[in-house]
Write a protein that holds these residues in place. Structure first.
Motif, PDB file in Angstrom:
ATOM      1  N   UNK A 229      24.416  35.384  30.883  1.00  0.00           N
ATOM      2  CA  UNK A 229      25.058  34.197  30.305  1.00  0.00           C
ATOM      3  C   UNK A 229      26.495  34.436  29.892  1.00  0.00           C
ATOM      4  N   UNK A 230      26.956  35.688  29.939  1.00  0.00           N
ATOM      5  CA  UNK A 230      28.324  36.010  29.519  1.00  0.00           C
ATOM      6  C   UNK A 230      29.237  35.932  30.744  1.00  0.00           C
ATOM      7  N   UNK A 231      29.893  34.788  30.922  1.00  0.00           N
ATOM      8  CA  UNK A 231      30.736  34.555  32.090  1.00  0.00           C
ATOM      9  C   UNK A 231      32.180  34.957  31.828  1.00  0.00           C
ATOM     10  N   UNK A 232      32.819  35.452  32.855  1.00  0.00           N
ATOM     11  CA  UNK A 232      34.246  35.759  32.789  1.00  0.00           C
ATOM     12  C   UNK A 232      34.972  34.902  33.836  1.00  0.00           C
ATOM     13  N   UNK A 233      36.298  34.923  33.795  1.00  0.00           N
ATOM     14  CA  UNK A 233      37.105  34.085  34.682  1.00  0.00           C
ATOM     15  C   UNK A 233      36.818  34.342  36.174  1.00  0.00           C
ATOM     16  N   UNK A 234      36.785  35.609  36.642  1.00  0.00           N
ATOM     17  CA  UNK A 234      36.500  35.810  38.077  1.00  0.00           C
ATOM     18  C   UNK A 234      35.152  35.230  38.501  1.00  0.00           C
ATOM     19  N   UNK A 236      33.619  32.679  37.043  1.00  0.00           N
ATOM     20  CA  UNK A 236      33.774  31.217  37.026  1.00  0.00           C
ATOM     21  C   UNK A 236      34.513  30.734  38.273  1.00  0.00           C
ATOM     22  N   UNK A 237      35.571  31.442  38.659  1.00  0.00           N
ATOM     23  CA  UNK A 237      36.318  31.071  39.864  1.00  0.00           C
ATOM     24  C   UNK A 237      35.397  31.102  41.082  1.00  0.00           C
ATOM     25  N   UNK A 238      34.627  32.163  41.196  1.00  0.00           N
ATOM     26  CA  UNK A 238      33.733  32.314  42.354  1.00  0.00           C
ATOM     27  C   UNK A 238      32.677  31.213  42.392  1.00  0.00           C
ATOM     28  N   UNK A 239      32.016  30.995  41.274  1.00  0.00           N
ATOM     29  CA  UNK A 239      30.935  30.005  41.251  1.00  0.00           C
ATOM     30  C   UNK A 239      31.462  28.589  41.472  1.00  0.00           C
ATOM     31  N   UNK A 240      32.616  28.265  40.868  1.00  0.00           N
ATOM     32  CA  UNK A 240      33.192  26.941  41.050  1.00  0.00           C
ATOM     33  C   UNK A 240      33.659  26.721  42.487  1.00  0.00           C
ATOM     34  N   UNK A 241      34.264  27.745  43.058  1.00  0.00           N
ATOM     35  CA  UNK A 241      34.755  27.611  44.430  1.00  0.00           C
ATOM     36  C   UNK A 241      33.597  27.501  45.418  1.00  0.00           C
ATOM     37  N   UNK A 242      32.590  28.335  45.252  1.00  0.00           N
ATOM     38  CA  UNK A 242      31.474  28.321  46.198  1.00  0.00           C
ATOM     39  C   UNK A 242      30.690  27.020  46.116  1.00  0.00           C
ATOM     40  N   UNK A 243      30.702  26.393  44.942  1.00  0.00           N
ATOM     41  CA  UNK A 243      29.976  25.133  44.812  1.00  0.00           C
ATOM     42  C   UNK A 243      30.812  23.938  45.249  1.00  0.00           C
ATOM     43  N   UNK A 244      32.127  24.159  45.466  1.00  0.00           N
ATOM     44  CA  UNK A 244      33.022  23.045  45.794  1.00  0.00           C
ATOM     45  C   UNK A 244      33.698  23.205  47.154  1.00  0.00           C
ATOM     46  N   UNK A 245      33.192  24.161  47.969  1.00  0.00           N
ATOM     47  CA  UNK A 245      33.825  24.402  49.264  1.00  0.00           C
ATOM     48  C   UNK A 245      33.824  23.138  50.119  1.00  0.00           C
ATOM     49  N   UNK A 246      32.738  22.385  50.053  1.00  0.00           N
ATOM     50  CA  UNK A 246      32.639  21.212  50.896  1.00  0.00           C
ATOM     51  C   UNK A 246      33.267  19.974  50.294  1.00  0.00           C
ATOM     52  N   UNK A 247      33.802  20.048  49.110  1.00  0.00           N
ATOM     53  CA  UNK A 247      34.335  18.859  48.466  1.00  0.00           C
ATOM     54  C   UNK A 247      35.665  19.116  47.798  1.00  0.00           C
ATOM     55  N   UNK A 248      35.750  18.731  46.524  1.00  0.00           N
ATOM     56  CA  UNK A 248      36.998  18.842  45.778  1.00  0.00           C
ATOM     57  C   UNK A 248      37.196  20.284  45.321  1.00  0.00           C
ATOM     58  N   UNK A 249      38.221  20.953  45.857  1.00  0.00           N
ATOM     59  CA  UNK A 249      38.487  22.336  45.471  1.00  0.00           C
ATOM     60  C   UNK A 249      39.688  22.450  44.536  1.00  0.00           C
ATOM     61  N   UNK A 254      43.027  25.300  40.270  1.00  0.00           N
ATOM     62  CA  UNK A 254      43.563  25.318  38.903  1.00  0.00           C
ATOM     63  C   UNK A 254      43.168  26.596  38.178  1.00  0.00           C
ATOM     64  N   UNK A 255      41.921  27.034  38.369  1.00  0.00           N
ATOM     65  CA  UNK A 255      41.469  28.294  37.770  1.00  0.00           C
ATOM     66  C   UNK A 255      42.274  29.470  38.316  1.00  0.00           C
ATOM     67  N   UNK A 256      42.539  29.460  39.616  1.00  0.00           N
ATOM     68  CA  UNK A 256      43.350  30.516  40.221  1.00  0.00           C
ATOM     69  C   UNK A 256      44.761  30.520  39.639  1.00  0.00           C
ATOM     70  N   UNK A 399      47.928  39.727  41.603  1.00  0.00           N
ATOM     71  CA  UNK A 399      46.989  38.685  42.045  1.00  0.00           C
ATOM     72  C   UNK A 399      45.585  39.268  42.127  1.00  0.00           C
ATOM     73  N   UNK A 400      44.634  38.793  41.340  1.00  0.00           N
ATOM     74  CA  UNK A 400      43.252  39.273  41.430  1.00  0.00           C
ATOM     75  C   UNK A 400      42.665  39.029  42.825  1.00  0.00           C
ATOM     76  N   UNK A 401      41.722  39.885  43.220  1.00  0.00           N
ATOM     77  CA  UNK A 401      41.154  39.795  44.559  1.00  0.00           C
ATOM     78  C   UNK A 401      40.486  38.469  44.848  1.00  0.00           C
ATOM     79  N   UNK A 402      39.749  37.925  43.871  1.00  0.00           N
ATOM     80  CA  UNK A 402      39.066  36.651  44.092  1.00  0.00           C
ATOM     81  C   UNK A 402      40.069  35.527  44.320  1.00  0.00           C
ATOM     82  N   UNK A 403      41.189  35.567  43.586  1.00  0.00           N
ATOM     83  CA  UNK A 403      42.240  34.551  43.759  1.00  0.00           C
ATOM     84  C   UNK A 403      42.863  34.668  45.147  1.00  0.00           C
TER      85      UNK A 403
END
Length: 554
Positions: A229-234, A236-249, A254-256, A399-403
């Motif tokens: 349950x302890x989320x960090x920015x990388x 969050x970026x990964x989960x948000x991006x993977x869930x929004x690949x087909x739609x609004x990215x 913005x997180x990046x 630049x972080x790798x996920x970004x």
């Protein structure tokens, strides 16, 4: 007029323009798209701040930023608190087995943090060996190593070696006569450490602490595996991006953007602090390790041995568990077997091993060629163009790798630059990520080569390009090869960008380890991790062999 035109279109300026064009495509263009997607509404094309506002309006999102800073600050402080005294003790006190200890410290640093996370799950997870032992012995019910404490433990044990490596290099340049003068004035060992030694090596401490900070705040694998349950920015970026690949990215962009702005600010702060505390040192009388006795000797050895044991323990665990029998690849049943290796070589996609080596070698070739050229241009051919090149080349450092992975998908997922899903996009992400380190080391090497050597070759009839090929490159090559080996080790351990860019055809060892752990196939994960660890160890020994060095101090 003709001479002026020739100078403008010399091979060096043309080379600089070609490299600049590559940087514009693979660095600036992806970053500009991140900025555009984060502040431009895709439907109306108008400027909007709703994506950025969404982050700060909802606690679920901005808490991750606080979490990232908590983990990163605590880990950085602990890494310095461990790495600095170990470096000091190793330089000041004769520690038995110091050569082996240094190699173990370096190996523990070269291993990816998420492998440490997986190993500690085996030890201190809810069903871990040590967890079961403690629960049975003390009749308690520990919940394992998950959340904030686990993330900090894993990242600290994996990060303090970087502090150690940098500070050892600084202590080599420290003139011990200053230390002896302070001792003659009545300063105790502790007083000399805090009032003489630490202030003198402060620029190195700040530089290494920044590297740890940047590495930890960008780490994806460790919090993803044991954060729960302890989320960090990388994450969050990964989960948000993977869930929004087909739609609004836009929100992922913005997180990046927020992450990039934070890392840029940290980089500027470090530079300002480093300038303020900058010292020039020359070791006319370097520190020499001395024999000490009594309780101090026991305490020094115990501190070094226990810390290094904890740091190298994850590698030992994954190697050991890779030879255990499993049931369905998920539950260790006791006894030894080569079942896990049979699975990854014959039953699984064995191309991931070949992919790792091929992608790594291709990336290293690009890194070496670009690193040599950029270093030479910025040192020997200084002008506005090469200065611009030098500045842009440092962007990937912050630049972080996920970004970087997400920005590459933004930039190269449609024609005419359709690269997503190909090996080329993986190779370029690896090369761009690691290029700044090779450029810095190559720049230092060229700075040590006297221009008069090149001038002598030209005076004997060689052209500038021939002098560069026949004189400069051969003189640089030993140092460049050594740097390439170390870059190779970090390239094959890359996860943050790989997990976003890979496909089944381009899957690497690090991605395989991660996916097997997520699926609960711990035997296979251990086997993949062992191959990755052994590759890093063999590469390290090759580094020692080619350079004749006994360490990798900087």
């Amino acid at each position: 007029m003709v001479t002026s035109m020739k100078r403008k279109f010399s091979i060096w300026n043309v080379s600089a323009l070609i490299i600049l064009a590559v940087f514009l495509i693979f660095i600036l263009f992806p970053l500009i798209l991140v900025l555009k997607k984060s502040i431009i509404d895709p439907h109306t094309g108008e400027l909007t701040l709703r994506y950025l506002g969404k982050f700060f309006e909802r606690k679920f999102y901005w808490v991750t930023l606080i979490n990232s800073f908590q983990v990163t600050i605590v880990t950085t402080v602990l890494s310095v608190a461990i790495g600095l005294p170990i470096a000091y003790l190793m330089r000041k006190v004769k520690i038995k087995g110091s050569r082996i200890i240094e190699i173990l410290i370096i190996i523990s640093y070269l291993s990816p943090p998420f492998i440490g996370a997986y190993a500690w799950i085996q030890l201190l997870g809810r069903s871990g060996v040590l967890t079961k032992f403690i629960n049975d012995l003390f009749h308690v019910k520990l919940n394992g190593i998950y959340g904030f404490p686990g993330i900090v433990l894993v990242l600290t044990l994996q990060s303090f070696p970087l502090i150690y490596i940098y500070i050892c290099g600084a202590l080599k340049n420290l003139d011990n006569s200053l230390n002896e003068a302070a001792e003659s004035l009545g300063y105790s060992s502790i007083q000399r450490l805090f009032k003489i030694i630490i202030p003198l090596i402060m620029p190195t401490v700040l530089a290494s602490a920044l590297l740890v900070f940047m590495r930890v705040i960008a780490d994806f694998g460790t919090p993803m595996l044991i954060g729960e349950g302890f989320r960090t920015i990388p994450v969050l970026i990964y989960t948000q991006f993977m869930s929004e690949v087909g739609g609004d990215d836009g929100f992922a962009a913005a997180l990046c953007l927020i992450t990039i702005l934070i890392t840029i600010l940290l980089f500027i702060v470090q530079r300002l602090l480093a300038r303020r505390y900058s010292y020039s040192m020359s070791a006319l009388k370097p520190m020499v390790a001395e024999e000490i006795g009594g309780f101090k000797n026991i305490l020094s050895h115990a501190f070094v041995y226990v810390t290094v044991l904890l740091a190298i323990l994850p590698q030992c665990v994954v190697i050991f568990t890779s030879f255990l029998k499993t049931k369905g690849g998920q539950v260790f049943t006791g006894g030894f077997s080569l079942e896990s290796y049979k699975n990854i070589f014959f039953d699984k996609n064995s191309s991931v091993i070949l992919n790792t080596y091929l992608l790594g070698i291709a990336a290293i070739i690009i890194i070496v060629v670009f690193g040599i050229m950029i270093a030479y241009l910025t040192v020997r051919k200084k002008n506005a163009l090469t200065s611009t090149l030098d500045t842009i080349s440092m962007f990937p450092f912050i630049i972080p790798g996920s970004v970087l992975g997400i920005s590459f998908l933004f930039a190269f997922s449609q024609k005419p630059l359709l690269l997503s899903g190909t090996m080329l996009i993986m190779i370029m992400s690896f090369a761009i990520r690691r290029l700044p380190y090779t450029i810095r080391s190559s720049t230092a090497i060229i700075g040590q080569i006297s221009p008069s050597i090149e001038e002598a070759a030209i005076s004997l009839g060689a052209s500038e390009t021939k002098a560069f090929r026949k004189v400069i490159i051969p003189m640089m090559m030993p140092g460049v090869i050594a740097g390439a080996i170390m870059s190779w080790i970090t390239v094959i351990s890359e996860l943050s960008s790989s997990i976003i860019l890979y496909t089944n055809k381009t899957q690497t060892l690090t991605v395989s380890v991660y996916t097997e752990v997520i699926r609960g196939n711990f035997g296979n994960a251990s086997a993949y991790s062992t191959i990755l660890t052994l590759t890093s160890v063999l590469s390290l020994f090759l580094f020692f062999k080619l350079t004749g060095k006994k360490d990798v101090n900087v």
